[in-house]
Design a protein around this motif. Structure first.
Motif, PDB file in Angstrom:
ATOM      1  N   PRO A   4       0.821  -1.211   0.000  1.00 53.61           N
ATOM      2  CA  PRO A   4       0.000   0.000   0.000  1.00 53.61           C
ATOM      3  C   PRO A   4       0.859   1.266   0.000  1.00 53.61           C
ATOM      4  N   ASP A   5       0.492   2.219  -0.833  1.00 47.08           N
ATOM      5  CA  ASP A   5       1.259   3.456  -0.945  1.00 47.08           C
ATOM      6  C   ASP A   5       1.175   4.245   0.353  1.00 47.08           C
ATOM      7  N   ALA A   6       2.333   4.546   0.933  1.00 44.81           N
ATOM      8  CA  ALA A   6       2.401   5.306   2.192  1.00 44.81           C
ATOM      9  C   ALA A   6       1.448   4.709   3.227  1.00 44.81           C
ATOM     10  N   GLY A   7       1.412   3.397   3.295  1.00 47.87           N
ATOM     11  CA  GLY A   7       0.446   2.721   4.154  1.00 47.87           C
ATOM     12  C   GLY A   7       1.098   1.814   5.181  1.00 47.87           C
ATOM     13  N   VAL A  34       9.197  -5.073  -7.139  1.00 45.17           N
ATOM     14  CA  VAL A  34       9.014  -4.161  -8.262  1.00 45.17           C
ATOM     15  C   VAL A  34       8.409  -2.868  -7.711  1.00 45.17           C
ATOM     16  N   HIS A  35       9.080  -1.742  -7.963  1.00 46.62           N
ATOM     17  CA  HIS A  35       8.606  -0.474  -7.388  1.00 46.62           C
ATOM     18  C   HIS A  35       9.142   0.667  -8.246  1.00 46.62           C
ATOM     19  N   THR A  36       8.413   1.766  -8.284  1.00 46.73           N
ATOM     20  CA  THR A  36       8.847   2.882  -9.127  1.00 46.73           C
ATOM     21  C   THR A  36       9.719   3.903  -8.389  1.00 46.73           C
ATOM     22  N   GLY A  39      13.378   4.071  -2.809  1.00 45.37           N
ATOM     23  CA  GLY A  39      13.688   4.778  -1.566  1.00 45.37           C
ATOM     24  C   GLY A  39      12.501   4.848  -0.615  1.00 45.37           C
ATOM     25  N   ASP A  40      11.289   4.657  -1.139  1.00 47.04           N
ATOM     26  CA  ASP A  40      10.087   4.638  -0.286  1.00 47.04           C
ATOM     27  C   ASP A  40      10.085   3.448   0.671  1.00 47.04           C
ATOM     28  N   LEU A  41      10.870   2.448   0.384  1.00 47.22           N
ATOM     29  CA  LEU A  41      10.661   1.147   1.042  1.00 47.22           C
ATOM     30  C   LEU A  41      11.564   0.924   2.247  1.00 47.22           C
ATOM     31  N   GLN A  89       7.293  -1.915   4.125  1.00 46.97           N
ATOM     32  CA  GLN A  89       6.434  -0.747   4.266  1.00 46.97           C
ATOM     33  C   GLN A  89       6.848   0.321   3.266  1.00 46.97           C
ATOM     34  N   ASP A  90       5.871   0.866   2.586  1.00 48.44           N
ATOM     35  CA  ASP A  90       6.070   2.015   1.701  1.00 48.44           C
ATOM     36  C   ASP A  90       5.822   3.263   2.534  1.00 48.44           C
ATOM     37  N   THR A  91       6.854   4.096   2.695  1.00 49.69           N
ATOM     38  CA  THR A  91       6.791   5.196   3.660  1.00 49.69           C
ATOM     39  C   THR A  91       6.469   6.546   3.041  1.00 49.69           C
ATOM     40  N   TYR A  92       6.288   6.597   1.743  1.00 45.40           N
ATOM     41  CA  TYR A  92       6.067   7.907   1.120  1.00 45.40           C
ATOM     42  C   TYR A  92       5.071   7.792  -0.013  1.00 45.40           C
ATOM     43  N   ARG A  93       4.216   8.797  -0.145  1.00 46.38           N
ATOM     44  CA  ARG A  93       3.123   8.701  -1.106  1.00 46.38           C
ATOM     45  C   ARG A  93       3.593   8.874  -2.556  1.00 46.38           C
ATOM     46  N   GLN A  94       2.796   8.414  -3.421  1.00 46.28           N
ATOM     47  CA  GLN A  94       2.882   8.545  -4.884  1.00 46.28           C
ATOM     48  C   GLN A  94       3.377   7.279  -5.582  1.00 46.28           C
ATOM     49  N   ASP A  95       4.645   6.910  -5.376  1.00 49.07           N
ATOM     50  CA  ASP A  95       5.139   5.733  -6.101  1.00 49.07           C
ATOM     51  C   ASP A  95       4.733   4.449  -5.390  1.00 49.07           C
ATOM     52  N   THR A  96       4.492   3.419  -6.157  1.00 49.99           N
ATOM     53  CA  THR A  96       3.974   2.174  -5.602  1.00 49.99           C
ATOM     54  C   THR A  96       4.672   0.966  -6.215  1.00 49.99           C
ATOM     55  N   GLY A  97       4.380  -0.191  -5.634  1.00 51.02           N
ATOM     56  CA  GLY A  97       4.957  -1.413  -6.164  1.00 51.02           C
ATOM     57  C   GLY A  97       4.438  -2.632  -5.434  1.00 51.02           C
TER      58      GLY A  97
HETATM   59 CA    CA Z   1       5.042   5.254  -2.212  1.00 51.38          CA
END
Ligand code: CA
Ligand code: CA
Length: 106
Positions: A4-7, A34-36, A39-41, A89-97
């Motif tokens: 989940p994005d930023a979730g 796989v992620h765009t 660094g979010d992860l 955990q994805d820590t920042y909004r917008q990019d997902t994977g």
């Molecule tokens: Ca993200």
């Protein structure tokens, strides 16, 4: 498995059996996510008793795609058999994977 994005963190389980004693000091954790914007992860390995081992910190400057990496963890205090988890955990909004695959090599 979608992250989940930023979730909230998601976990993917691997059930290990048939290995006597503890895990090795050089437990290999192969991760394929796989992620765009990797660094979010934030990525942890969770041992069967719930102990966590940080594999990767998040970073606002690491804009590359995907996490394709082998991490070496000193898991010698952990019993090998049981359910291991990859916690992402994805820590920042917008990019997902998503978690494409992961494996443990004892
Ligand atoms: Ca993200
Ligand atoms: Ca432990």
């Amino acid at each position: 498995m979608q992250i989940p994005d930023a979730g909230a963190a998601v976990t993917s389980d691997i059930a290990v059996s048939g290995i006597s004693g503890n895990a090795p000091a050089t437990l290999k954790v192969d991760v394929n996510i796989v992620h765009t914007y990797r660094g979010d992860l934030l990525i942890d390995l969770v041992a069967p008793d719930g102990s966590t081992y940080r594999l990767k910190n998040s970073s606002t400057s690491d804009s590359a795609d995907n996490v394709v990496a082998t991490y070496t963890v000193n898991a010698s205090t952990e019993v090998a058999n049981g359910t291991w988890k990859l916690k992402v955990q994805d820590t920042y909004r917008q990019d997902t994977g998503y978690i494409n695959s992961w494996k443990l090599t004892f």
